[in-house]
Design a protein around this motif. Sequence first.
Motif, short mmCIF file in Angstrom:
data_model
loop_
_atom_site.label_atom_id
_atom_site.label_comp_id
_atom_site.label_asym_id
_atom_site.label_seq_id
_atom_site.Cartn_x
_atom_site.Cartn_y
_atom_site.Cartn_z
N GLY A 159 -7.42 -27.42 30.72
CA GLY A 159 -7.72 -26.74 29.47
C GLY A 159 -9.02 -27.17 28.85
N GLU A 160 -9.80 -27.97 29.59
CA GLU A 160 -11.11 -28.43 29.13
C GLU A 160 -12.15 -28.16 30.21
OE1 GLU A 160 -11.05 -32.53 28.05
OE2 GLU A 160 -9.13 -32.40 27.00
N SER A 161 -13.40 -28.11 29.81
CA SER A 161 -14.49 -27.88 30.75
C SER A 161 -14.71 -29.10 31.63
CB SER A 161 -15.79 -27.56 29.99
OG SER A 161 -15.59 -26.46 29.13
N GLY A 162 -14.99 -28.88 32.90
CA GLY A 162 -15.24 -29.99 33.80
C GLY A 162 -15.94 -29.55 35.07
N GLU A 163 -16.34 -30.53 35.87
CA GLU A 163 -16.98 -30.26 37.16
C GLU A 163 -15.95 -29.79 38.18
OE1 GLU A 163 -20.07 -30.58 38.37
OE2 GLU A 163 -21.17 -31.54 36.73
N GLY A 217 -20.27 -21.47 34.86
CA GLY A 217 -21.68 -21.54 35.23
C GLY A 217 -21.98 -22.73 36.12
N ARG A 218 -23.22 -22.81 36.57
CA ARG A 218 -23.66 -23.90 37.42
C ARG A 218 -23.79 -25.20 36.62
NH1 ARG A 218 -23.00 -24.16 42.41
NH2 ARG A 218 -24.85 -25.44 42.68
N SER A 219 -23.51 -26.31 37.30
CA SER A 219 -23.61 -27.61 36.64
C SER A 219 -25.04 -27.91 36.20
CB SER A 219 -23.12 -28.71 37.58
OG SER A 219 -21.77 -28.52 37.90
N ASP A 220 -26.01 -27.45 37.00
CA ASP A 220 -27.40 -27.72 36.63
C ASP A 220 -27.84 -26.85 35.46
OD1 ASP A 220 -27.53 -25.30 37.96
OD2 ASP A 220 -28.70 -26.05 39.64
N GLY A 221 -26.99 -25.92 35.05
CA GLY A 221 -27.28 -25.12 33.87
C GLY A 221 -26.38 -25.49 32.69
N THR A 222 -25.63 -26.58 32.85
CA THR A 222 -24.73 -27.02 31.79
C THR A 222 -25.52 -27.42 30.54
OG1 THR A 222 -23.08 -27.81 33.38
CG2 THR A 222 -22.97 -28.71 31.16
N LEU A 223 -25.00 -27.04 29.40
CA LEU A 223 -25.65 -27.32 28.13
C LEU A 223 -25.00 -28.55 27.48
CD1 LEU A 223 -25.54 -23.60 27.07
CD2 LEU A 223 -27.58 -24.81 27.85
N ASN A 224 -25.83 -29.37 26.83
CA ASN A 224 -25.30 -30.61 26.26
C ASN A 224 -26.04 -30.99 24.97
OD1 ASN A 224 -23.75 -32.91 26.02
ND2 ASN A 224 -25.02 -34.12 27.41
N PRO A 225 -26.05 -30.10 23.98
CA PRO A 225 -26.72 -30.44 22.72
C PRO A 225 -25.83 -31.31 21.85
CG PRO A 225 -25.78 -28.26 22.56
CD PRO A 225 -25.50 -28.74 23.97
N ASN A 226 -26.38 -32.35 21.29
CA ASN A 226 -25.63 -33.22 20.37
C ASN A 226 -24.36 -33.79 21.00
OD1 ASN A 226 -27.48 -32.60 18.21
ND2 ASN A 226 -26.42 -30.63 18.00
N GLY A 227 -24.41 -34.00 22.32
CA GLY A 227 -23.27 -34.62 22.98
C GLY A 227 -22.11 -33.68 23.28
N ARG A 229 -20.79 -30.92 25.65
CA ARG A 229 -21.09 -30.39 26.98
C ARG A 229 -20.30 -29.10 27.22
NH1 ARG A 229 -19.79 -32.30 32.60
NH2 ARG A 229 -21.72 -32.16 33.81
N PHE A 230 -21.00 -28.01 27.54
CA PHE A 230 -20.31 -26.75 27.79
C PHE A 230 -21.13 -25.88 28.73
CE2 PHE A 230 -22.82 -26.36 23.92
CZ PHE A 230 -23.43 -25.13 24.03
N GLY A 231 -20.45 -24.90 29.30
CA GLY A 231 -21.10 -23.99 30.23
C GLY A 231 -21.63 -22.75 29.53
N SER A 232 -22.68 -22.18 30.08
CA SER A 232 -23.30 -21.00 29.47
C SER A 232 -22.35 -19.81 29.37
CB SER A 232 -24.55 -20.61 30.26
OG SER A 232 -24.25 -20.42 31.63
N SER A 233 -21.41 -19.70 30.33
CA SER A 233 -20.49 -18.56 30.30
C SER A 233 -19.59 -18.57 29.07
CB SER A 233 -19.63 -18.55 31.57
OG SER A 233 -20.39 -18.12 32.68
N GLU A 234 -19.37 -19.75 28.49
CA GLU A 234 -18.58 -19.82 27.26
C GLU A 234 -19.28 -19.04 26.14
OE1 GLU A 234 -16.50 -23.72 26.49
OE2 GLU A 234 -17.88 -24.40 28.06
N ILE A 235 -20.60 -19.08 26.16
CA ILE A 235 -21.39 -18.32 25.18
C ILE A 235 -21.43 -16.84 25.56
CG2 ILE A 235 -23.64 -18.07 24.06
CD1 ILE A 235 -22.17 -20.63 23.32
N TYR A 236 -21.65 -16.56 26.86
CA TYR A 236 -21.74 -15.17 27.31
C TYR A 236 -20.47 -14.39 26.98
CZ TYR A 236 -25.63 -17.00 30.11
OH TYR A 236 -26.80 -17.60 30.53
N ASN A 237 -19.32 -15.01 27.18
CA ASN A 237 -18.05 -14.32 26.95
C ASN A 237 -17.90 -13.86 25.50
OD1 ASN A 237 -17.32 -14.69 29.62
ND2 ASN A 237 -16.09 -16.51 29.21
#
Length: 351
Positions: A159-163, A217-227, A229-237
């Motif tokens: 239920g959480e984002s991970g590799e 999304g790809r791990s190399d595209g993972t976003l990590n602002p202010n600690g 960490r989330f994937g771009s698809s979370e925003i796209y959805n």
Amino acid sequence: MPPMPAGEQSFQKPALRRLIGTTRSTRCFKKSMWFVGKWCWPAVLPGSDIVLWITIFGTGAKWLAVLEERDLKPAKTNSLQSLHTILSTGSPLKPQSYDYVYNCIKKDVLLGSISGGTDIISCFMGQNFTVPVYRGEIQSRNLGMPVEAWNIDGKPVWGESGELVCLKPIPCQPTHFWNDENGSKYHKAYFSTFPGVWAHGDYCKINPKTGGIVMLGRSDGTLNPNGVRFGSSEIYNIVEAFEEVSDSLCVPQYNSDGEERVILFLKMAPGQEFSSELVGKIRTSIRAALSARHIPALILQTKDIPYTISGKKVEVAVKQVIAGKEVAQRGAFSNPESLELYKNIPELQGF
């Protein structure tokens, strides 16, 4: 049939997992250079046809999105009586695309979003006719694929984002790279993140209630602002559910101190205008669905978004361009000229 190396045993997909049999047929909308093309040929082993009467249709998530954008309704214009499965791959299938398929293509079809990789010529997860289809989720992990999502500490999370990791060797796993005598490149590509465990380079979330998987999304595209960490698809959805938005791209930008901020680019739908009101609504939606710390620092308009030939958004290349770097290898892009749109954007200067 001559023996095949483990990495080439792609016949397990069409001949066994999809249960095509000798009276069914399959059609994949693809380019021959893509690994999906190789899946079709083994389908003839048990006596199946490849293209006559289509019962299984394989395509890309982007293609389904384009059909929806053009307001096409195949259910009203085509006889789809024999179609029982639609497989989507290439990029994450948006939740609203599930609505489109069942409302405008066919109500009693199995919509199977599948995910794997060219390097394994197979799928870690995909369709499963024994369990329900849940909007926005890949149905289940495939047989023989001990897949989990791990956090940065190497612990499984639900239920959480991970590799995305695969805990055990699989028959279609490549064993080495060419011109890699000591195996260092191979090890760096798959086993450097978690020693001894295959890390595929994708970011995902596994639903503990349904067992379904959401690719982020790809791990190399993972976003990590202010600690955070989330994937771009979370925003796209969230963003691409707005009728004003045709497409979007979410990438990080770094300053000289290594600080990160998130930039969201919007491609407007035909006849729609970019406005501060729209930006406000998007910010509110992201805050409500995720958190305040997920909100992009800047939301800007763009005329186009770069894609690969196989329909994947090219986030990493845009990240390089906004950092002032050149992208030399553009052969896999379907619209490489779009990268020019991201050079020297005034709003991104001085960070």
